[in-house]
Design an enzyme around this catalytic site. Sequence first.
Site, PDB file in Angstrom:
ATOM      1  N   HIS A 195       0.923  -1.326   0.084  1.00  0.00           N
ATOM      2  CA  HIS A 195       0.000  -0.045   0.102  1.00  0.00           C
ATOM      3  C   HIS A 195       0.942   1.127  -0.076  1.00  0.00           C
ATOM      4  O   HIS A 195       0.398   2.197  -0.245  1.00  0.00           O
ATOM      5  CB  HIS A 195      -0.998   0.140   1.279  1.00  0.00           C
ATOM      6  CG  HIS A 195      -1.972  -1.135   1.200  1.00  0.00           C
ATOM      7  ND1 HIS A 195      -2.666  -1.199   0.090  1.00  0.00           N
ATOM      8  CD2 HIS A 195      -2.129  -2.076   2.252  1.00  0.00           C
ATOM      9  CE1 HIS A 195      -3.541  -2.239   0.467  1.00  0.00           C
ATOM     10  NE2 HIS A 195      -3.197  -2.888   1.664  1.00  0.00           N
TER      11      HIS A 195
ATOM     12  N   HIS B  76      -6.124  -7.257  -0.510  1.00  0.00           N
ATOM     13  CA  HIS B  76      -6.154  -5.933  -0.712  1.00  0.00           C
ATOM     14  C   HIS B  76      -5.542  -5.648  -1.849  1.00  0.00           C
ATOM     15  O   HIS B  76      -4.558  -6.137  -2.227  1.00  0.00           O
ATOM     16  CB  HIS B  76      -5.717  -5.268   0.628  1.00  0.00           C
ATOM     17  CG  HIS B  76      -6.510  -5.618   1.891  1.00  0.00           C
ATOM     18  ND1 HIS B  76      -5.578  -6.318   2.949  1.00  0.00           N
ATOM     19  CD2 HIS B  76      -7.787  -5.483   2.346  1.00  0.00           C
ATOM     20  CE1 HIS B  76      -6.435  -6.519   3.867  1.00  0.00           C
ATOM     21  NE2 HIS B  76      -7.913  -6.100   3.618  1.00  0.00           N
TER      22      HIS B  76
ATOM     23  N   ASP C  93      -2.368 -10.564  -2.402  1.00  0.00           N
ATOM     24  CA  ASP C  93      -3.027 -10.054  -1.212  1.00  0.00           C
ATOM     25  C   ASP C  93      -4.476  -9.756  -1.331  1.00  0.00           C
ATOM     26  O   ASP C  93      -4.926  -9.364  -2.618  1.00  0.00           O
ATOM     27  CB  ASP C  93      -2.241  -8.732  -0.778  1.00  0.00           C
ATOM     28  CG  ASP C  93      -2.524  -8.331   0.547  1.00  0.00           C
ATOM     29  OD1 ASP C  93      -3.591  -7.809   1.019  1.00  0.00           O
ATOM     30  OD2 ASP C  93      -1.870  -8.239   1.489  1.00  0.00           O
TER      31      ASP C  93
END
Length: 229
Positions: free
Chosen positions: A41, A80, A78
């Site tokens: 992220h 996300h 992942d």
Amino acid sequence: FGAGGYEIARLSAGGAIALVEAVVQGKVDNGYAVINPPGHHARSDHGMGFCVFNNVAVATRHVQRELGVGRVAVVDWDVHHGNGTQQIFWEDPSVLTISIHQERCFPTDSGFVEESGAGRGEGFALNVPLAPGSGHGAYLYAMSQVIVPALRAFKPELIIVASGLDAGIHDPLARQLATSETFAAMTRQILDVAGDVCGGKVAILQEGGYSPHYVPFCGAAIIAELAGI
């Protein structure tokens, strides 16, 4: 940040560098970096979502600039969206970023099919958003129909996997239904295509995963595949 957070984050990025160096230089056939905090992220200018430095991006730039690697493919499974990795390489045709994730989980405003890069990087970002509740079959279908063909077309010199294990069935932060066998099967597909396009050079970097009871089984299944057990 907690006490020592910056130093720990540097060690995590350093672990990623150490692994990709070992893989590219042929010291190991492949490998798994058990590192934390995760990184996918983190954008080029700030951290986000438990991530301080983008470990995958740091490792990618290292092998390109220091070891002469040209094309690198990043497969992020992942649960996300790998928004930070996508942002960093948004206009870079030398890095193919692929993210398979739960749609609108986190961040809720990114990870859509329409996001594909810009400028010279147009077409080198690939997103595979899956509906909540997608399980083993959906993941393997996406791998075989979308991700593996994209890797074969791109012909990377190194494949890096951002290995979040939070798509696992017991994870508290998402609603996917992957099992340890799902991660093992995806790893097998990655190894198969890597054997054909980049001499088997695969580096897998730990990302998220928030079930202390189930994450170890998923990680062990991946490592067993890498080791040929």
